[in-house]
Design an enzyme around this catalytic site. Sequence first.
Site, PDB file in Angstrom:
ATOM      1  N   ALA A 107     -14.574  -3.975 -13.788  1.00 32.18           N
ATOM      2  CA  ALA A 107     -15.588  -3.928 -12.735  1.00 32.18           C
ATOM      3  C   ALA A 107     -15.085  -2.986 -11.643  1.00 32.18           C
ATOM      4  CB  ALA A 107     -15.823  -5.318 -12.185  1.00 32.18           C
ATOM      5  N   GLY A 130     -13.405  -6.292 -16.835  1.00 30.29           N
ATOM      6  CA  GLY A 130     -14.793  -6.222 -17.287  1.00 30.29           C
ATOM      7  C   GLY A 130     -14.973  -5.285 -18.482  1.00 30.29           C
ATOM      8  N   GLU A 184     -14.172  -7.377 -21.378  1.00 28.40           N
ATOM      9  CA  GLU A 184     -15.269  -8.350 -21.491  1.00 28.40           C
ATOM     10  C   GLU A 184     -16.533  -7.683 -22.046  1.00 28.40           C
ATOM     11  OE1 GLU A 184     -14.485  -9.333 -17.376  1.00 28.40           O
ATOM     12  OE2 GLU A 184     -14.250 -11.450 -17.904  1.00 28.40           O
ATOM     13  N   GLU A 237      -7.138  -9.077 -13.980  1.00 26.33           N
ATOM     14  CA  GLU A 237      -7.740  -9.461 -12.699  1.00 26.33           C
ATOM     15  C   GLU A 237      -6.765 -10.196 -11.793  1.00 26.33           C
ATOM     16  OE1 GLU A 237      -9.203  -9.815 -15.663  1.00 26.33           O
ATOM     17  OE2 GLU A 237     -11.332  -9.324 -15.523  1.00 26.33           O
TER      18      GLU A 237
HETATM   19  N1  CAA Z   1     -12.520   0.139 -10.246  1.00 26.89           N
HETATM   20  C1  CAA Z   1     -12.641   1.215  -9.469  1.00 26.89           C
HETATM   21  N2  CAA Z   1     -11.918   2.339  -9.645  1.00 26.89           N
HETATM   22  C2  CAA Z   1     -11.049   2.345 -10.657  1.00 26.89           C
HETATM   23  C3  CAA Z   1     -10.875   1.245 -11.519  1.00 26.89           C
HETATM   24  C4  CAA Z   1     -11.667   0.098 -11.281  1.00 26.89           C
HETATM   25  N3  CAA Z   1     -11.596  -0.985 -12.060  1.00 26.89           N
HETATM   26  N4  CAA Z   1      -9.905   1.544 -12.420  1.00 26.89           N
HETATM   27  C5  CAA Z   1      -9.522   2.801 -12.144  1.00 26.89           C
HETATM   28  N5  CAA Z   1     -10.195   3.291 -11.075  1.00 26.89           N
HETATM   29  C6  CAA Z   1     -10.056   4.605 -10.426  1.00 26.89           C
HETATM   30  C7  CAA Z   1      -8.769   4.692  -9.636  1.00 26.89           C
HETATM   31  O1  CAA Z   1      -8.947   4.117  -8.369  1.00 26.89           O
HETATM   32  C8  CAA Z   1      -8.566   6.179  -9.590  1.00 26.89           C
HETATM   33  O2  CAA Z   1      -9.417   6.719  -8.598  1.00 26.89           O
HETATM   34  P1  CAA Z   1      -8.896   7.938  -7.645  1.00 26.89           P
HETATM   35  O3  CAA Z   1      -8.664   9.082  -8.598  1.00 26.89           O
HETATM   36  O4  CAA Z   1     -10.041   8.138  -6.722  1.00 26.89           O
HETATM   37  O5  CAA Z   1      -7.633   7.454  -7.015  1.00 26.89           O
HETATM   38  C9  CAA Z   1      -9.102   6.643 -10.944  1.00 26.89           C
HETATM   39  O6  CAA Z   1      -9.932   5.604 -11.416  1.00 26.89           O
HETATM   40  C10 CAA Z   1      -7.985   6.846 -11.965  1.00 26.89           C
HETATM   41  O7  CAA Z   1      -7.222   5.672 -12.012  1.00 26.89           O
HETATM   42  P2  CAA Z   1      -5.615   5.672 -11.851  1.00 26.89           P
HETATM   43  O8  CAA Z   1      -5.168   6.798 -10.979  1.00 26.89           O
HETATM   44  O9  CAA Z   1      -5.211   4.292 -11.459  1.00 26.89           O
HETATM   45  O10 CAA Z   1      -5.205   5.978 -13.355  1.00 26.89           O
HETATM   46  P3  CAA Z   1      -3.847   5.580 -14.093  1.00 26.89           P
HETATM   47  O11 CAA Z   1      -3.869   6.316 -15.394  1.00 26.89           O
HETATM   48  O12 CAA Z   1      -2.659   5.757 -13.208  1.00 26.89           O
HETATM   49  O13 CAA Z   1      -3.973   4.003 -14.377  1.00 26.89           O
HETATM   50  C11 CAA Z   1      -5.143   1.988 -15.064  1.00 26.89           C
HETATM   51  C12 CAA Z   1      -4.963   3.512 -15.253  1.00 26.89           C
HETATM   52  C13 CAA Z   1      -3.872   1.260 -15.514  1.00 26.89           C
HETATM   53  C14 CAA Z   1      -6.313   1.577 -15.934  1.00 26.89           C
HETATM   54  C15 CAA Z   1      -5.422   1.681 -13.571  1.00 26.89           C
HETATM   55  O14 CAA Z   1      -6.447   2.532 -13.114  1.00 26.89           O
HETATM   56  C16 CAA Z   1      -5.838   0.264 -13.284  1.00 26.89           C
HETATM   57  O15 CAA Z   1      -5.002  -0.626 -13.289  1.00 26.89           O
HETATM   58  N6  CAA Z   1      -7.141   0.069 -13.024  1.00 26.89           N
HETATM   59  C17 CAA Z   1      -7.669  -1.256 -12.639  1.00 26.89           C
HETATM   60  C18 CAA Z   1      -7.780  -2.181 -13.838  1.00 26.89           C
HETATM   61  C19 CAA Z   1      -8.288  -3.528 -13.366  1.00 26.89           C
HETATM   62  O16 CAA Z   1      -7.701  -4.198 -12.550  1.00 26.89           O
HETATM   63  N7  CAA Z   1      -9.432  -3.969 -13.936  1.00 26.89           N
HETATM   64  C20 CAA Z   1     -10.043  -5.237 -13.578  1.00 26.89           C
HETATM   65  C21 CAA Z   1     -11.106  -5.027 -12.523  1.00 26.89           C
HETATM   66  S1  CAA Z   1     -11.765  -6.534 -11.906  1.00 26.89           S
HETATM   67  C22 CAA Z   1     -12.841  -7.077 -13.104  1.00 26.89           C
HETATM   68  O17 CAA Z   1     -13.092  -6.396 -14.086  1.00 26.89           O
HETATM   69  C23 CAA Z   1     -13.472  -8.426 -12.889  1.00 26.89           C
HETATM   70  C24 CAA Z   1     -14.276  -8.920 -14.023  1.00 26.89           C
HETATM   71  O18 CAA Z   1     -13.897  -9.838 -14.741  1.00 26.89           O
HETATM   72  C25 CAA Z   1     -15.578  -8.367 -14.300  1.00 26.89           C
END
Ligand code: CAA
Length: 257
Positions: free
Chosen positions: A65, A108, A111, A131
């Site tokens: 998400a 998400g 999911e 999460e």
């Molecule tokens: N939401 C918004 N933006 C996101 C995102 C997310 N879930 N995941 C990645 N991005 C964005 C980053 O902020 C970044 O943006 P900028 O270039 O503007 O800084 C861009 O995508 C690239 O990401 P990274 O620089 O972090 O890329 P990376 O290769 O270093 O890492 C990753 C990749 C490990 C996937 C890392 O991006 C990450 O950990 N992302 C979040 C994953 C996460 O926590 N997901 C759960 C979300 S909550 C949820 O989903 C609730 C639910 O149950 C529905």
Amino acid sequence: MNYEFITVEQKGRVGVITLNRPKQLNALSPALMTELGRALGALDGDAGIGAIVITGNDKAFAAGADISQMKDFSYMHAYLTDYITGWEHFRALRKPVIAAVAGYALGGGNELAMQCDIVIAAENAKFGQPEINLGIMPGYGGTQRLPRFTSKAKAMDLCLTARMMDAQEAERAGLVSRIVPLEKLMEETFAVADKIANYSLPVVMMIKESINRAYETALAEGVLFERRVFQSQFSLEDQKEGMAAFLEKRKPTFKHR
Ligand code: CAA
């Protein structure tokens, strides 16, 4: 229909939806999910479509998400808008949906893959429910579907530690049905979808409906449901054609009725 955050194409009887926010690793914003719901509904209702594929890009199926859009939510906003309940598009879909997953399928994103009927993973796919890192828990079905599709221990491990599992582990755990080389992901997934889409559509839909009963009912009820649907198939022209073709040693021509 015009879309900003996804693309939709039709190839024969297969509809292919590509999530298209590559800079955000296909983070699932409310706007993207609204478009996805519209596209899925349109393809599901199109008589010329027999199967649907959802995919992302080589780096991410979807990284969850959209965190930037959620960060300031209050409980009342989430409750009153019933945040994420509107994303349960898949429960109403009657045609099979295949997730073609390369790269990250997190939160998400994982999911979303689990909402699909079949998950085909590229060798670089990574699945997880991270999460807990954000001070929240999975909210799009992760705590319910992951233990059903894998095991309680695997679901606890992934949701409580935030670690990712690779494609091999995901296949062993039962989340993924096949693993293919990254460069072959779309070709192989399309071949699966095309094969399904050219079988008798009512039979395909009844199989999907019956397998889903296994997750939603007790065994005796599920078996009864399957038996009645199975019996109803002797009313299909496609059943007469399929069995005649077998006995005449030729390929069947299904008319989807
Ligand atoms: N939401 C918004 N933006 C996101 C995102 C997310 N879930 N995941 C990645 N991005 C964005 C980053 O902020 C970044 O943006 P900028 O270039 O503007 O800084 C861009 O995508 C690239 O990401 P990274 O620089 O972090 O890329 P990376 O290769 O270093 O890492 C990753 C990749 C490990 C996937 C890392 O991006 C990450 O950990 N992302 C979040 C994953 C996460 O926590 N997901 C759960 C979300 S909550 C949820 O989903 C609730 C639910 O149950 C529905």
